[in-house]
Design an enzyme around this catalytic site. Structure first.
Site, PDB file in Angstrom:
ATOM      1  N   ASP A  46       0.810  -1.211   0.000  1.00 16.01           N
ATOM      2  CA  ASP A  46       0.000   0.000   0.000  1.00 16.01           C
ATOM      3  C   ASP A  46       0.850   1.270   0.000  1.00 16.01           C
ATOM      4  OD1 ASP A  46      -2.379  -1.348  -0.051  1.00 16.01           O
ATOM      5  OD2 ASP A  46      -2.759  -1.221   2.094  1.00 16.01           O
ATOM      6  N   LYS A  68      -3.429   3.582  -2.474  1.00 19.73           N
ATOM      7  CA  LYS A  68      -4.517   4.533  -2.706  1.00 19.73           C
ATOM      8  C   LYS A  68      -4.090   5.859  -2.112  1.00 19.73           C
ATOM      9  CE  LYS A  68      -8.091   0.957  -2.148  1.00 19.73           C
ATOM     10  NZ  LYS A  68      -7.186  -0.128  -1.696  1.00 19.73           N
ATOM     11  N   MET A 181      -7.136   9.934   9.008  1.00 20.38           N
ATOM     12  CA  MET A 181      -7.621  10.239   7.644  1.00 20.38           C
ATOM     13  C   MET A 181      -8.667  11.344   7.611  1.00 20.38           C
ATOM     14  SD  MET A 181      -7.991   6.260   6.411  1.00 20.38           S
ATOM     15  CE  MET A 181      -9.061   5.864   7.808  1.00 20.38           C
TER      16      MET A 181
END
Length: 264
Positions: A46, A68, A181
């Site tokens: 990732d 991502k 996030m």
């Protein structure tokens, strides 16, 4: 549909290992996670994974980025799931290397469940979650006697783009609240705490924790948005709301300032 194209002369039984890479510093991976990498035929990693960890994988192993990140091409979870299965069938041992811990906002169980649907053996090797490890390395305990008896770990933004309802509930408590996030929602998140009368609640912003790009800002709910702008804090960054942040060395001048105001 998964298409198999294995041409290896020696067939390898497919298997998948979900490995938590930790919060960023390559040395914070577990020994068990490192050993899994050493036996990988494929590593799917990732965006938040330290690429130094790829050196633990064998030279023949395929290293495939499936990260991502906002503003760039990214793989859907469905695409990652299919790649994981395809590589396992065709090459053998797939290590799915994920930042932090696979089961803390890592969608690890979805991948585990998908592997099971193809009857491919899978295991999980936990990692140090940034939600605990990053504040800890900054001398901010998520629990501390007399200050916090529990902690919440909440996503800053849900799939529909809104602030999590859990955050509104967490803000009502005395618990430490770690928000992941959600930097682009900082003003809205601060407003949630202000609505609960917690204008002077200590807050820490930690950018790229445990890495060379780490940056730490300490303030209170009333000032944290301005401080984030002044210090040019960028994603990925986490927020820690709670009295435990007052234990950070940088908070002492803030405490002294408000003590002076209280005396005037």
């Amino acid at each position: 549909m998964i298409i198999t194209t294995q041409t290896n002369t020696a067939f390898k039984e497919p298997k998948i290992t979900l490995v938590g890479a930790g919060p960023g510093d390559a040395e914070l991976i577990t020994i068990k996670g490192m050993k899994a990498l050493q036996t990988a035929d494929v590593v799917l990693y990732d965006a938040l994974v330290n690429e130094d960890l790829l050196s633990f994988a064998p030279a023949h192993a395929h290293k495939v980025y499936v990260g991502k990140r906002s503003g760039e091409h990214s793989y859907s979870q469905e695409a990652v799931n299919k790649l994981m299965i395809d590589y396992a069938i065709n090459y053998g041992h797939v290590v799915r290397l994920k930042g932090g811990d696979p089961f803390v906002f890592g969608r690890g169980y979805e991948e585990l469940d998908f592997a099971a649907s193809y009857s491919i053996p899978a295991q999980v090797i936990p990692g140090i979650s940034s939600s605990i490890g990053v504040p800890g390395l900054q001398q901010i305990p998520v629990t501390h006697r007399g200050l916090s008896e529990s902690f919440w770990v909440v996503t800053g933004t849900t799939a529909d783009g809104n602030i999590s309802r859990d955050l509104h509930q967490a803000a009502k408590t005395k618990a430490t609240v770690v928000v992941l996030m959600g930097l682009h929602k900082l003003a809205e998140i601060a407003a949630v705490f202000k609505a609960e009368g917690k204008h002077r609640l200590p807050v820490a912003l930690i950018q790229s924790g445990t890495t060379a790009n780490e940056k730490v800002v300490i303030g209170i709910v009333d000032t944290i948005v301005e401080l984030a702008e002044e210090n040019k804090i960028q994603a990925p960054a986490m927020m820690v709301f709670g009295d435990v942040v007052s234990l950070h060395p940088k908070f002492q001048p803030i405490r002294e300032f408000y003590d002076i105001l209280a005396q005037e």
